[in-house]
Design a protein around this motif. Sequence first.
Motif, mmCIF file in Angstrom:
data_model
loop_
_atom_site.group_PDB
_atom_site.id
_atom_site.type_symbol
_atom_site.label_atom_id
_atom_site.label_comp_id
_atom_site.label_asym_id
_atom_site.label_seq_id
_atom_site.Cartn_x
_atom_site.Cartn_y
_atom_site.Cartn_z
ATOM 1 N N PHE A 80 48.360 30.720 41.157
ATOM 2 C CA PHE A 80 48.407 31.317 42.498
ATOM 3 C C PHE A 80 48.911 32.760 42.445
ATOM 4 N N ILE A 81 49.883 33.013 41.588
ATOM 5 C CA ILE A 81 50.381 34.383 41.433
ATOM 6 C C ILE A 81 49.278 35.277 40.861
ATOM 7 N N ALA A 82 48.540 34.747 39.869
ATOM 8 C CA ALA A 82 47.430 35.512 39.295
ATOM 9 C C ALA A 82 46.360 35.775 40.349
ATOM 10 N N LEU A 83 46.124 34.824 41.232
ATOM 11 C CA LEU A 83 45.161 35.030 42.317
ATOM 12 C C LEU A 83 45.636 36.163 43.236
ATOM 13 N N GLY A 84 46.921 36.191 43.519
ATOM 14 C CA GLY A 84 47.475 37.287 44.309
ATOM 15 C C GLY A 84 47.285 38.619 43.604
ATOM 16 N N ALA A 85 47.492 38.637 42.295
ATOM 17 C CA ALA A 85 47.300 39.861 41.513
ATOM 18 C C ALA A 85 45.839 40.304 41.575
ATOM 19 N N PHE A 86 44.929 39.362 41.540
ATOM 20 C CA PHE A 86 43.502 39.684 41.652
ATOM 21 C C PHE A 86 43.235 40.488 42.922
ATOM 22 N N PHE A 87 43.821 40.050 44.031
ATOM 23 C CA PHE A 87 43.584 40.733 45.306
ATOM 24 C C PHE A 87 44.203 42.138 45.328
ATOM 25 N N ILE A 88 45.303 42.339 44.618
ATOM 26 C CA ILE A 88 45.921 43.669 44.541
ATOM 27 C C ILE A 88 44.950 44.681 43.930
ATOM 28 N N PHE A 89 44.165 44.233 42.961
ATOM 29 C CA PHE A 89 43.290 45.170 42.221
ATOM 30 C C PHE A 89 41.913 45.325 42.866
ATOM 31 N N GLN A 90 41.666 44.673 43.988
ATOM 32 C CA GLN A 90 40.378 44.835 44.665
ATOM 33 C C GLN A 90 40.380 46.126 45.485
ATOM 34 N N LYS A 91 39.278 46.802 45.499
ATOM 35 C CA LYS A 91 39.124 48.062 46.241
ATOM 36 C C LYS A 91 38.206 47.841 47.442
ATOM 37 N N TRP A 92 38.654 47.078 48.422
ATOM 38 C CA TRP A 92 37.813 46.768 49.586
ATOM 39 C C TRP A 92 37.967 47.782 50.643
#
Length: 120
Positions: free
Chosen positions: A108-120
């Motif tokens: 779940f923490i890694a999923l949160g990190a994934f969203f940090i690196f998205q450029k939406w």
Amino acid sequence: MPALSSLLPPTLTPILLLFASNIFMTFAWYGHLKHKSSPLLLAILVSWGIAFFEYCLAVPANRYGSAVYSTVELKTMQEVITLVVFAGFSVLWLKEPFLWNHLIGFAFIALGAFFIFQKW
């Protein structure tokens, strides 16, 4: 001798430095738990000495990293790297089990990190 930052891609340098710094940090914060019979003051002093080397790596990691990553991205990387290093440390050094619920929590923490690196 050339600086580390000139030998590696600028996106990789901070990641490698953060991994190395987190190994020192994890030993500084948790390594003494394997030696609970040693005096607390000694544990504090040894941990402080180890933490010096952690800072010698973390500060350049963030300095170099700020050229290619935002501070939010750097902090997120640092937290994910901390969890990866800590998971290995707890199993290999402290001989503690890594359980399925730990894996799910880290995912779940890694999923949160994934969203940090998205450029939406």
